[in-house]
Design a protein around this motif. Structure first.
Motif, PDB file in Angstrom:
ATOM      1  N   THR A 156      -8.341  -9.254  -6.306  1.00 12.11           N
ATOM      2  CA  THR A 156      -7.057  -9.274  -7.004  1.00 12.11           C
ATOM      3  C   THR A 156      -6.137 -10.348  -6.447  1.00 12.11           C
ATOM      4  O   THR A 156      -5.395 -11.003  -7.193  1.00 12.11           O
ATOM      5  N   SER A 158      -0.709   0.758  -5.326  1.00  9.02           N
ATOM      6  CA  SER A 158      -0.942  -0.409  -4.478  1.00  9.02           C
ATOM      7  C   SER A 158      -0.748  -1.665  -5.317  1.00  9.02           C
ATOM      8  O   SER A 158      -0.885  -1.619  -6.552  1.00  9.02           O
ATOM      9  N   HIS A 201       0.849  -1.193   0.000  1.00  7.84           N
ATOM     10  CA  HIS A 201       0.000   0.000   0.000  1.00  7.84           C
ATOM     11  C   HIS A 201       0.880   1.237   0.000  1.00  7.84           C
ATOM     12  O   HIS A 201       1.314   1.702   1.044  1.00  7.84           O
ATOM     13  N   TRP A 220     -11.212  -4.732  -3.754  1.00  7.50           N
ATOM     14  CA  TRP A 220     -10.233  -4.893  -4.832  1.00  7.50           C
ATOM     15  C   TRP A 220      -9.108  -5.818  -4.418  1.00  7.50           C
ATOM     16  O   TRP A 220      -8.696  -6.701  -5.182  1.00  7.50           O
ATOM     17  N   LEU A 221      -8.602  -5.614  -3.201  1.00  6.27           N
ATOM     18  CA  LEU A 221      -7.498  -6.445  -2.723  1.00  6.27           C
ATOM     19  C   LEU A 221      -7.892  -7.915  -2.673  1.00  6.27           C
ATOM     20  O   LEU A 221      -7.119  -8.794  -3.091  1.00  6.27           O
ATOM     21  N   ALA A 257      -7.654   0.764  -4.907  1.00  9.09           N
ATOM     22  CA  ALA A 257      -7.283  -0.437  -4.167  1.00  9.09           C
ATOM     23  C   ALA A 257      -7.953  -0.495  -2.795  1.00  9.09           C
ATOM     24  O   ALA A 257      -7.295  -0.421  -1.756  1.00  9.09           O
TER      25      ALA A 257
END
Length: 272
Positions: A256, A222, A214, A252-253, A248
């Motif tokens: 992903t 990120s 981050h 999203w994290l 992010a």
């Protein structure tokens, strides 16, 4: 006197002069000798002191010094029974690393494109060089606001998702050898600034199987990274999906990470 020592040799001084005369001017003698010695392994699985002395035209004392230096750096190792020398782990690792890096880039290209299309974000392939990560391939997102290609970039391993998944493979002794000082250079205020803080990051990576960055290497970026492994389970590269920090969020994290882990796992299966 053993058989190796009893072998008849012509005077070393004459051979050294003949060998030197055949080489171009400008060579650094000691370096030239080391490289010539290592190239003997192209044709021989093991080499002996007398063989090296004869083939290279060097005195036995010079050969012993060369082998002692190479052995210290693990480029050669000596068999305790035969006393012959074979390639050491450092020499083997360098050769394998070159081949792997050449192969992994071509092998991974289609996977990078697929991951880019699935996440709609820029994807990178990176390998570790000491305390730095070298980015050897990238496929850019087609979004207007995106992270750009990082091909050829070298970033600090401890402040990148790619680096943290590779560093998480190291033992405590290896980590200390790589980072002998407690204080670390922090590219941004969010990056781990101490070895202790880095350990906490690596523990998290080991727990979840992927790394997150981050705004640690760059203020507005990120990333999520996952390791690509060879057939022995050793991490040989990192697959990384990057996005502007503004996109992010936690959702999203999570998404992903799943996509990056899946594609990294597919690449790992292909390396076997």
């Amino acid at each position: 006197m053993n058989a190796e020592e009893a072998e008849t040799l012509e005077p070393a001084g004459e051979r050294e002069s003949e060998s030197a005369a055949s080489r171009p001017a400008g060579l650094i003698g000691a370096v030239d000798n080391v490289l010539r010695l290592l190239r003997l392994f192209e044709e021989h699985q093991v080499v002996r002191v007398n063989q090296i002395s004869r083939d290279m035209g060097l005195s036995r004392s010079t050969v012993h010094r060369l082998l002692s230096t190479l052995g210290y750096h693990e480029f050669v190792e000596q068999d305790t029974h035969s006393r012959a020398y074979r390639p050491g782990p450092a020499l083997v690792d360098i050769g394998l690393s070159v081949v792997r890096n050449m192969d992994i880039r071509s092998m991974a290209r289609s996977s990078l494109v697929r991951l880019r299309d699935e996440t709609d974000e820029t994807v990178h392939l990176a390998t570790r060089r000491g305390t730095r990560m070298l980015y050897i391939d990238s496929v850019e997102s087609e979004q207007t606001v995106r992270v750009s290609s990082r091909i050829g970039w070298s970033l600090p391993a401890h402040a990148t998702a790619a680096g943290k998944v590779m560093l998480a493979e190291l033992s405590e002794e290896q980590l200390i050898a790589l980072y002998p000082c407690e204080q670390l250079d922090a590219p941004t205020e969010r990056a781990p600034a101490t070895r202790t803080a880095l350990r906490d990051h690596l523990d998290t990576v080991r727990g979840c199987g992927y790394a997150v960055n981050h705004a640690e290497s760059e203020d507005d970026v990120s990333a999520v990274g996952a390791a690509i492994r060879d057939r022995t389970g050793r991490a040989i590269a990192a697959l990384v999906t990057t996005a502007p920090k503004s996109r992010a969020d936690e959702a999203w994290l999570a998404a992903t990470a799943r996509a990056t882990l899946r594609v990294a796992s597919e690449l790992t299966a292909r390396t076997g």
